[in-house]
Design an enzyme around this catalytic site. Structure first.
Site, mmCIF file in Angstrom:
data_model
loop_
_atom_site.group_PDB
_atom_site.id
_atom_site.type_symbol
_atom_site.label_atom_id
_atom_site.label_comp_id
_atom_site.label_asym_id
_atom_site.label_seq_id
_atom_site.Cartn_x
_atom_site.Cartn_y
_atom_site.Cartn_z
ATOM 1 N N LYS A 263 -8.791 61.162 52.850
ATOM 2 C CA LYS A 263 -7.431 61.111 52.496
ATOM 3 C C LYS A 263 -7.428 60.923 50.891
ATOM 4 O O LYS A 263 -8.186 60.385 50.349
ATOM 5 C CB LYS A 263 -6.723 59.793 53.143
ATOM 6 N N ASP A 358 -9.561 60.250 59.619
ATOM 7 C CA ASP A 358 -10.703 60.029 59.069
ATOM 8 C C ASP A 358 -11.611 58.908 59.366
ATOM 9 O O ASP A 358 -12.506 58.449 58.811
ATOM 10 C CB ASP A 358 -10.421 59.680 57.351
ATOM 11 N N ASP A 394 -12.233 43.945 60.141
ATOM 12 C CA ASP A 394 -11.096 44.794 60.147
ATOM 13 C C ASP A 394 -10.422 45.211 61.548
ATOM 14 O O ASP A 394 -11.430 45.657 62.447
ATOM 15 C CB ASP A 394 -11.377 46.132 59.382
ATOM 16 N N ASN A 395 -9.194 45.044 61.836
ATOM 17 C CA ASN A 395 -8.812 45.528 63.021
ATOM 18 C C ASN A 395 -9.554 44.890 64.301
ATOM 19 O O ASN A 395 -9.706 45.793 65.171
ATOM 20 C CB ASN A 395 -8.624 47.015 63.048
ATOM 21 N N GLU A 423 -9.033 39.842 60.932
ATOM 22 C CA GLU A 423 -7.744 40.371 60.460
ATOM 23 C C GLU A 423 -6.702 40.878 61.673
ATOM 24 O O GLU A 423 -6.564 41.847 61.897
ATOM 25 C CB GLU A 423 -8.067 41.540 59.425
ATOM 26 N N LYS A 535 -6.034 51.815 48.336
ATOM 27 C CA LYS A 535 -6.953 52.348 49.435
ATOM 28 C C LYS A 535 -7.248 53.628 49.147
ATOM 29 O O LYS A 535 -8.552 54.194 49.638
ATOM 30 C CB LYS A 535 -6.132 52.008 50.712
#
Lengths: 668, 668
Positions: A263, A358, A394-395, A423, A535
């Protein structure tokens, strides 16, 4: 009986039914299915109901053992007559998972003495009781070492002397001396019963509960404008971060970033040749989750960073994100670890209608599941071997609960000092479930609780009831994904407000670098993404720029270290602020002089003033007490009297105050 | 994962970890350790949390099976978005213990449709979703019977037609027709997961919840003064008892009474030659717990009594007291079943300083435990074979919990219509534990709750919260052991008051014979023992004597049978009576006209009047409604208006009223 179908166990199955009901153990999480959490040095409390038929005197104890202990250890339980409940605690002396449960038995000595005393009081015949007592003592003597045995035998003989008056013999038996305990220690206990289920407490290190986190992207840390920062550059920042009083430096993923579907700035679907891409698109030609993005440096550079951190009393926390970019080596090496569409193409991460090209999720339930899960565990252990003891996950809610429960237990069995921060920006029950299954700490909804009413309700929810046993809330006022509208419109004062709240309401808090420079511009008005989000691009900053909040950080982090009342989350109480825009709360200390009172003006634009209600009882003061308080932020002192105090906060000057008793006034 | 040490199960142990978190099932008792209770005809509700990682659409169902069922049956669960919780119920169709649990899985069809719809709304590319949908349909078609398969294949082909516009194909796929359900029915469900623990519901017959009990001592039932009554004499009383509207006739123990240490009148330590002794001193030369006291008659006489009861719609409940008199045959036959003192003598029942010389407790944990417990079970089964389906258990709290849990399960497995009533006059936690482990019904503290405040608090405690799931409270205003001071000093009105309360506040209530004659003289003032207690002597009565409460009994038992609102315990609410001595409560019906309102003057001596607050919402009425109510006890009607109504109760005339809407007035 503690098992279903206990009727089968009762007669003839060989398994003896339980003689006691040992029930309602507390505290527990999900009736014992999940462990509670403590920090080394905390006692682990246990309360329970112990019931038996009849009227005999019961006794109980806690049986506990630490990781690797072969033998059980014991701690006493005391009985509270008013509540008909048993209470005790034990003190774990090392990190890891401790197992514990309750044992109960009939205290034959106490039962006999109580019956004897009752019959003495009622003027009844005592011979039977005295003979029974003698029999108990003889039984104890038979199991005691020689010297003790002799003592007990003498007492037994005295009890049984038919030529002595019963009343005198009873009086001797009922004397409050060492004999009952001696007898109880050696008398066999035929009905000692252990509760059928074990409980578990996870004993963590102190930073599990109390730490200040600082999140930074190493690639933005080059002093040269436009140059991709390295881990060595990041190491240069550590002394300043340590001087501000932080404990943990958290890095987004430091692994190679994929090229396919990389990205661009602001999440553009394609990246230019120099766009660094998202660190969460993990994996490229240089390797996967155990490699370092070449632009950041080498593994040796990482070790250097960890060493510098340690020299400054900091630790490095890594991001753990068990998914892959389309270029991750595992896609070639283990194609069956990934989800495919019906046409065989790799399935990208998605949350319909959004697709994240991605990122490729793994199939945690693939046929080769064991190898896959083991591979993730080994990723974590790899970084543990390189000095990492904290992982921000993460997540987590997009990976199976069972995976996390297993992984966390696996890693912490060998390394009980490792912490996992979830998170968990997800539904309440999912957030809770992740904490319950083992995450040491958890992001919360703090970011979205901005009014006084919301904060009061949320903090009460988090700190009362069950959450206090297993959920350690981390308060980050922003993350790279979330810039709340309050900060977009509130200016510098808003940043000061949210920092003060985070740092005082939770012992576990942190900021994302740039926060101290009040970076508050969104990508879209009303949206929560940052403009030019780090990011997707470098964000090089002058951390000493005008308007920075470094003084606030230094002050707050310092206060947190000096005042124990700020090192726990369960001691907050809210008091009448007298004005809707003010938040007014206490952080109760072990003594009145350790209690802190915090007032915050949640309005970043306007001065607010009010008569707040002082919780005199918490300060050990009476209704008309005169006393002096000190504002620990400004050093100013105020003379207060009684239950109301005047506060005035101009956001251009100060957004809050932290009061402590300076010199106690009139006695309570 | 639903097991401790699940980390061991996760990798390599052969046991697959759970893909779902299925948690917080409700209602439960002690997290599922004990069964909930229902009556045949009641739905059994189940709610649960079902969580999975990610965002897919989930589905769930209840899996249940009745006693003896080999296969599971299923009932749907529906998801409530607001509470993030799943709800459903199933309807047991026979008595006994039903097992149930929750299954969850990913609804692949709904997940696919939701993703497709989201991408249509967002204007994204649809081809991948359409291809995926076609693949799902093909998979379903492969598992469907031929005709259905063809239908699904056609839909799959249409979905996959590259030459048709994606939007049109999507629209077809998203049509609300029969296809999704058809596909879901045949699509394999690879991740269906069953919750690791089963729950149990005990389904009882209606009299478990709703019944009027009448306790009588057959030996007092002879029409000839001074003559020991027989079971045949008792049978003669049954028609009258049935006519009063009772359902269950409960007899204290009918077994041979021991001679050794037999108690005389008023509990005198020795009995004269004609003193009958306590029926609870069970066992003599004529036999033990499976024999009939010869003075009462024979087993054939007992069968006759049971038959007469059945002819009048009554059933006989027996007292089950698993202890022995010193003359019980088992003392000779099984000496090892009994507790002995140190000197080898039998140990009597005791509660120090009191000793009950006419009762010898058994040792439930003796070496021959299995035979002993089996013997007690066989006693119960013996009487079940003679037509008894209800047992009032004496002092259950002095026998092991494990014994009761096993016994009740054993007996009810073969005879699911048998009920066990616990005389649980013991500590709250013990009372609760007995109900939880399986007693169908329980005595309560009702006797000792005499003021309005006490009654409100106690009834609220009993009917809200967990008790409603497993504790069925029996309200007896007196027992042969307990005559409360309120009745000793309150006269006839007091007896009417307590009867009205018992009969309306619990669907399960009863009286001890003599109550209807207002027998209220204690052995000692302020004590709770009756003077000349029927426990130790005959009490022959003229049940039609002046001042009897037979009219009250007939009226109340009749109302209970006609008004469903009086047939459940969980529908009570208390309202403002406006006066401390009045109790004012509603018994909510399924519709406003079925709701009853009860006012009771708790003062047996003085007239009380007040404006009570009418719960208009329960009656479906608005603030200024005018309406008519009927007092079901007197037949009188009153015109009421709005939220306040005047009541006046002169205890010489009436102690209470039971109101029902006669004709609804102004619409709400």
């Amino acid at each position: 009986m503690g098992v279903k179908g206990s009727e089968d166990a009762a007669v003839g199955s060989g398994s003896e039914p339980a003689r006691f009901v040992i029930a309602n153990l507390a505290p527990t999480v999900d009736a014992g299915r999940h462990p509670i959490k403590r920090v080394l040095g905390d006692p682990c409390p246990v309360t329970a109901d112990i019931l038996r038929d009849g009227h005999d005197v019961l006794a109980g104890r806690i049986a506990f053992r630490g990781p690797g202990d072969a033998a059980w250890r014991y701690a006493p339980l005391a009985y509270d007559y008013d509540t008909d409940r048993w209470h005790g605690s034990f003190l774990p002396d090392r990190l890891g998972r401790w197992t514990y449960t309750i044992e109960a038995w009939t205290d034959r000595v106490a039962t006999w003495r109580r019956a004897l005393a009752a019959r003495v009081d009622a003027g009844r015949d005592l011979e039977a009781d005295l003979r029974e007592g003698a029999a108990l003592l003889h039984a104890a003597a038979r199991h005691a070492p020689a010297a003790v045995s002799a003592t007990i035998e003498r007492a037994a003989a005295a009890l049984g002397r038919a030529d002595a008056a019963p009343a005198a013999r009873a009086a001797t038996a009922l004397r409050a001396d060492a004999l009952p305990e001696l007898v109880a220690r050696h008398l066999p206990v035929p009905d000692r019963t252990r509760h059928v289920d074990d409980l578990v407490v996870i004993v963590d290190r102190e930073r599990a509960r109390f730490a200040a986190w600082y999140e930074l992207f190493p690639r933005s840390s080059s002093p040269v404008p436009g140059r991709h920062g390295t881990l060595r550059d990041a190491a240069e920042r550590l002394p300043a971060i340590a001087a501000l009083g932080f404990d943990v430096v958290y890095l987004p993923p430091v692994h190679p970033i994929g090229r396919t579907h990389r990205k661009g700035p602001n999440g553009a679907p394609t990246a230019g040749p120099d766009d660094p891409g998202s660190p969460w698109a993990i994996g490229g030609s240089a390797g996967g989750h155990t490699a370092i993005e070449p632009a950041l440096g080498t593994l040796a550079d990482f070790d250097h960073l960890v060493a510098v951190a340690a020299r400054h009393g900091l630790e490095i926390a890594l991001d753990f994100a068990p998914h892959c970019s389309p270029d991750h080596p595992w896609i070639r090496e283990h194609p069956d670890w990934f989800v495919r569409r019906a046409d065989g193409s790799l399935k990208c991460a998605e949350n319909p209608p959004y697709t994240f090209e991605d990122i490729v999720p793994v199939d945690f339930w693939c046929a080769d599941r064991a190898a896959l899960w083991t591979a993730w565990r080994d990723v974590v252990l790899f970084w543990v071997a390189h000095g990492v003891r904290a992982f921000r996950v993460d997540n987590p809610h997009t990976k199976p609960f069972a995976f996390w429960e297993w992984l966390i237990a696996e890693v912490t069995r060998a390394h009980p000092d490792v912490l996992f921060l979830a998170e968990a920006f997800t539904r309440p029950k999912t957030l809770r479930a992740l904490a319950a299954l083992g995450f040491s700490q958890s992001y919360t909804y703090f970011i979205w609780r901005t009014t006084a009413a919301e904060l009061r309700a949320y903090l009460t929810d988090l700190t009362r009831g069950e959450f206090a046993e297993f959920l350690r809330p981390a308060f980050f006022p922003t993350t790279p994904d979330v810039l709340h509208a309050y900060l977009q419109t509130g200016g510098r004062a808003a940043f000061r407000v949210r920092l003060l709240l985070a740092a005082t309401l939770s012992p576990l808090y942190g900021i994302y670098s740039g926060y101290e420079l009040c970076e508050g511009i969104p990508l879209r008005p009303g949206g929560e993404e940052y403009l030019d989000s780090e990011k997707f691009q470098l964000r090089q900053r002058d951390y000493d720029a005008a308007g920075n909040l470094n003084d606030d950080l230094r002050a707050l982090n310092g206060l947190r270290r000096r005042h124990r009342a700020l090192q726990r989350v369960d001691n907050v109480a809210f008091h009448d602020a007298g004005a809707e825009q003010l938040l007014w709360y206490s952080k109760r200390g072990d003594a009145p002089e350790e209690t802190l009172l915090v007032v915050v003006n949640l309005d970043p634009h306007q001065t607010r003033e009010s008569m707040v209600e002082v919780p005199l009882d918490l300060l050990g003061l009476g209704e008309d007490a005169t006393f002096e308080v000190e504002d620990l932020l400004s050093g100013e002192r105020y003379a207060w009297r009684g239950r109301r105090a005047y506060v005035r906060l101009d956001p251009a000057d100060r957004v809050g105050q932290i009061f402590r008793l300076h010199a106690p006034g009139a006695p309570a």
